[in-house]
Scaffold this motif. Structure first.
Motif, PDB file in Angstrom:
ATOM      1  N   GLN A  17       0.812  -1.213   0.000  1.00  0.00           N
ATOM      2  CA  GLN A  17       0.000   0.000   0.000  1.00  0.00           C
ATOM      3  C   GLN A  17       0.851   1.272   0.000  1.00  0.00           C
ATOM      4  N   GLU A  18       2.118   1.177   0.379  1.00  0.00           N
ATOM      5  CA  GLU A  18       3.008   2.348   0.280  1.00  0.00           C
ATOM      6  C   GLU A  18       3.207   2.727  -1.188  1.00  0.00           C
ATOM      7  N   THR A  19       3.390   1.724  -2.046  1.00  0.00           N
ATOM      8  CA  THR A  19       3.505   1.978  -3.490  1.00  0.00           C
ATOM      9  C   THR A  19       2.240   2.643  -4.019  1.00  0.00           C
ATOM     10  N   ILE A  20       1.084   2.115  -3.645  1.00  0.00           N
ATOM     11  CA  ILE A  20      -0.192   2.653  -4.115  1.00  0.00           C
ATOM     12  C   ILE A  20      -0.395   4.081  -3.617  1.00  0.00           C
ATOM     13  N   ALA A  21      -0.036   4.350  -2.374  1.00  0.00           N
ATOM     14  CA  ALA A  21      -0.232   5.687  -1.802  1.00  0.00           C
ATOM     15  C   ALA A  21       0.567   6.745  -2.556  1.00  0.00           C
ATOM     16  N   GLU A  91       8.832   6.847  -6.553  1.00  0.00           N
ATOM     17  CA  GLU A  91       9.318   5.483  -6.383  1.00  0.00           C
ATOM     18  C   GLU A  91       8.192   4.476  -6.610  1.00  0.00           C
ATOM     19  N   GLY A  92       6.959   4.884  -6.306  1.00  0.00           N
ATOM     20  CA  GLY A  92       5.828   4.002  -6.513  1.00  0.00           C
ATOM     21  C   GLY A  92       5.636   3.636  -7.977  1.00  0.00           C
ATOM     22  N   MET A  93       5.718   4.640  -8.870  1.00  0.00           N
ATOM     23  CA  MET A  93       5.545   4.363 -10.298  1.00  0.00           C
ATOM     24  C   MET A  93       6.713   3.552 -10.831  1.00  0.00           C
ATOM     25  N   LYS A  94       7.910   3.834 -10.366  1.00  0.00           N
ATOM     26  CA  LYS A  94       9.073   3.046 -10.786  1.00  0.00           C
ATOM     27  C   LYS A  94       8.904   1.587 -10.364  1.00  0.00           C
ATOM     28  N   HIS A  95       8.365   1.375  -9.173  1.00  0.00           N
ATOM     29  CA  HIS A  95       8.170   0.009  -8.690  1.00  0.00           C
ATOM     30  C   HIS A  95       7.132  -0.720  -9.540  1.00  0.00           C
ATOM     31  N   ILE A  96       6.050  -0.042  -9.918  1.00  0.00           N
ATOM     32  CA  ILE A  96       5.024  -0.651 -10.762  1.00  0.00           C
ATOM     33  C   ILE A  96       5.620  -1.092 -12.095  1.00  0.00           C
ATOM     34  N   VAL A  97       6.423  -0.228 -12.719  1.00  0.00           N
ATOM     35  CA  VAL A  97       7.043  -0.574 -14.002  1.00  0.00           C
ATOM     36  C   VAL A  97       8.046  -1.713 -13.816  1.00  0.00           C
ATOM     37  N   SER A  98       8.812  -1.698 -12.742  1.00  0.00           N
ATOM     38  CA  SER A  98       9.774  -2.778 -12.482  1.00  0.00           C
ATOM     39  C   SER A  98       9.075  -4.119 -12.311  1.00  0.00           C
ATOM     40  N   GLU A  99       7.936  -4.128 -11.597  1.00  0.00           N
ATOM     41  CA  GLU A  99       7.168  -5.359 -11.430  1.00  0.00           C
ATOM     42  C   GLU A  99       6.667  -5.867 -12.776  1.00  0.00           C
ATOM     43  N   PHE A 100       6.220  -4.942 -13.617  1.00  0.00           N
ATOM     44  CA  PHE A 100       5.745  -5.322 -14.953  1.00  0.00           C
ATOM     45  C   PHE A 100       6.874  -5.957 -15.760  1.00  0.00           C
ATOM     46  N   CYS A 101       8.054  -5.355 -15.745  1.00  0.00           N
ATOM     47  CA  CYS A 101       9.200  -5.909 -16.478  1.00  0.00           C
ATOM     48  C   CYS A 101       9.572  -7.286 -15.954  1.00  0.00           C
ATOM     49  N   GLN A 102       9.538  -7.443 -14.642  1.00  0.00           N
ATOM     50  CA  GLN A 102       9.924  -8.716 -14.041  1.00  0.00           C
ATOM     51  C   GLN A 102       8.946  -9.825 -14.402  1.00  0.00           C
ATOM     52  N   LEU A 103       7.648  -9.551 -14.266  1.00  0.00           N
ATOM     53  CA  LEU A 103       6.651 -10.582 -14.537  1.00  0.00           C
ATOM     54  C   LEU A 103       6.584 -10.941 -16.018  1.00  0.00           C
ATOM     55  N   SER A 104       6.716  -9.948 -16.885  1.00  0.00           N
ATOM     56  CA  SER A 104       6.612 -10.194 -18.329  1.00  0.00           C
ATOM     57  C   SER A 104       7.916 -10.678 -18.929  1.00  0.00           C
ATOM     58  N   VAL A 141      -0.257  -7.588 -21.153  1.00  0.00           N
ATOM     59  CA  VAL A 141      -1.162  -6.542 -20.675  1.00  0.00           C
ATOM     60  C   VAL A 141      -1.268  -6.690 -19.162  1.00  0.00           C
ATOM     61  N   CYS A 142      -1.071  -5.593 -18.458  1.00  0.00           N
ATOM     62  CA  CYS A 142      -1.139  -5.621 -17.000  1.00  0.00           C
ATOM     63  C   CYS A 142      -2.184  -4.627 -16.515  1.00  0.00           C
ATOM     64  N   VAL A 143      -3.041  -5.068 -15.616  1.00  0.00           N
ATOM     65  CA  VAL A 143      -4.005  -4.192 -14.941  1.00  0.00           C
ATOM     66  C   VAL A 143      -3.538  -4.019 -13.507  1.00  0.00           C
ATOM     67  N   CYS A 144      -3.339  -2.770 -13.107  1.00  0.00           N
ATOM     68  CA  CYS A 144      -2.883  -2.450 -11.752  1.00  0.00           C
ATOM     69  C   CYS A 144      -3.937  -1.588 -11.070  1.00  0.00           C
ATOM     70  N   GLY A 145      -4.635  -2.137 -10.100  1.00  0.00           N
ATOM     71  CA  GLY A 145      -5.649  -1.393  -9.370  1.00  0.00           C
ATOM     72  C   GLY A 145      -5.012  -0.413  -8.397  1.00  0.00           C
ATOM     73  N   GLY A 175      -4.026  -2.133  -5.306  1.00  0.00           N
ATOM     74  CA  GLY A 175      -2.785  -2.890  -5.255  1.00  0.00           C
ATOM     75  C   GLY A 175      -2.811  -4.183  -6.036  1.00  0.00           C
ATOM     76  N   MET A 176      -3.974  -4.595  -6.564  1.00  0.00           N
ATOM     77  CA  MET A 176      -4.007  -5.799  -7.396  1.00  0.00           C
ATOM     78  C   MET A 176      -3.185  -5.578  -8.660  1.00  0.00           C
ATOM     79  N   PHE A 177      -2.383  -6.555  -9.023  1.00  0.00           N
ATOM     80  CA  PHE A 177      -1.451  -6.447 -10.147  1.00  0.00           C
ATOM     81  C   PHE A 177      -1.577  -7.722 -10.962  1.00  0.00           C
ATOM     82  N   ALA A 178      -2.306  -7.649 -12.066  1.00  0.00           N
ATOM     83  CA  ALA A 178      -2.618  -8.840 -12.863  1.00  0.00           C
ATOM     84  C   ALA A 178      -1.990  -8.715 -14.241  1.00  0.00           C
ATOM     85  N   LEU A 179      -1.094  -9.635 -14.580  1.00  0.00           N
ATOM     86  CA  LEU A 179      -0.453  -9.672 -15.891  1.00  0.00           C
ATOM     87  C   LEU A 179      -1.129 -10.729 -16.744  1.00  0.00           C
ATOM     88  N   ILE A 180      -1.653 -10.312 -17.892  1.00  0.00           N
ATOM     89  CA  ILE A 180      -2.422 -11.178 -18.777  1.00  0.00           C
ATOM     90  C   ILE A 180      -1.614 -11.466 -20.039  1.00  0.00           C
TER      91      ILE A 180
END
Length: 210
Positions: A17-21, A91-104, A141-145, A175-180
């Motif tokens: 939730q720190e990332t989301i905030a 840092e929150g947006m950087k973390h979201i993009v990093s998670e996307f790169c890692q999962l994909s 495609v990633c949906v990030c709530g 905080g839901m992070f779904a990679l499709i």
């Protein structure tokens, strides 16, 4: 969580939730949307790369999808304002993009398209995705709530193909992070309704594609 069928079809994580905030306030500054979905979807759109740990805007371009992919606004060149520099520096947006790169499993310096949405519940059964069951035309495609207020519905739906019932359904929680895997499954979202008709109702999320 990962759904498997000889390949990853859906991967699911939850961000802290720190990332989301850190990214949540930027949704209150989304501009109006002049296109067919403008009455119920506020939006920004950017193409970025992560270079030396920083999110760098790439040359602005119109967003367009073929009408065989998007039956609602296909073949329409849409130009949106970029994601704000302040948001991209968090840092929150950087973390979201990093998670996307890692999962994909894409290279960290790949071009990534980011859509920032506020989806408004304005009438009975407002559709978060007016094109219905669809693919976006990318590999990933990633949906990030990020946030929701005064709504019911808006759940993510995933389908093996567009002619069957969904195989996965889940609320797009903060905080839901779904990679499709967009080449092999289809997706949609359930209609949204206000809980209290006298108050604003909305769902905030990012959609990242590569």
């Amino acid at each position: 969580m990962t759904l498997l069928n000889n390949q990853n079809l859906l991967q699911l994580r939850f961000l802290n939730q720190e990332t989301i905030a850190q990214v949540k306030p930027s949704f209150d500054e989304l501009p109006t949307n002049p296109y067919a979905d403008g009455a119920f979807r506020l939006r920004r759109y950017s193409v970025i790369k992560m270079i030396d740990g920083q999110l760098t805007l790439q040359a602005a371009k119109a967003f367009v999808q073929n009408d065989d992919i998007n039956t609602f606004q296909g073949n329409v060149e849409r130009v949106y304002e970029n994601l704000s520099e302040q948001l991209l520096a968090t840092e929150g947006m950087k973390h979201i993009v990093s998670e996307f790169c890692q999962l994909s499993n894409i290279a960290s310096d790949s071009e990534i398209e980011i859509h920032q949405f506020r989806m408004l519940a304005i009438e009975s059964d407002t559709p978060p995705a007016p094109e219905g069951i669809h693919q976006d035309g990318f590999d990933h495609v990633c949906v990030c709530g990020v946030s929701h207020e005064n709504i019911e519905g808006g759940e993510l739906l995933v389908y093996e193909n567009r002619d069957v019932d969904p195989c996965f359904k889940m609320a797009i929680k903060d905080g839901m992070f779904a990679l499709i895997n967009d080449r092999h499954v289809w997706h949609n979202a359930t209609p949204m309704n206000k809980i209290d008709a006298d108050k604003v109702g909305y769902l905030d999320c990012f959609v990242l594609t590569a």
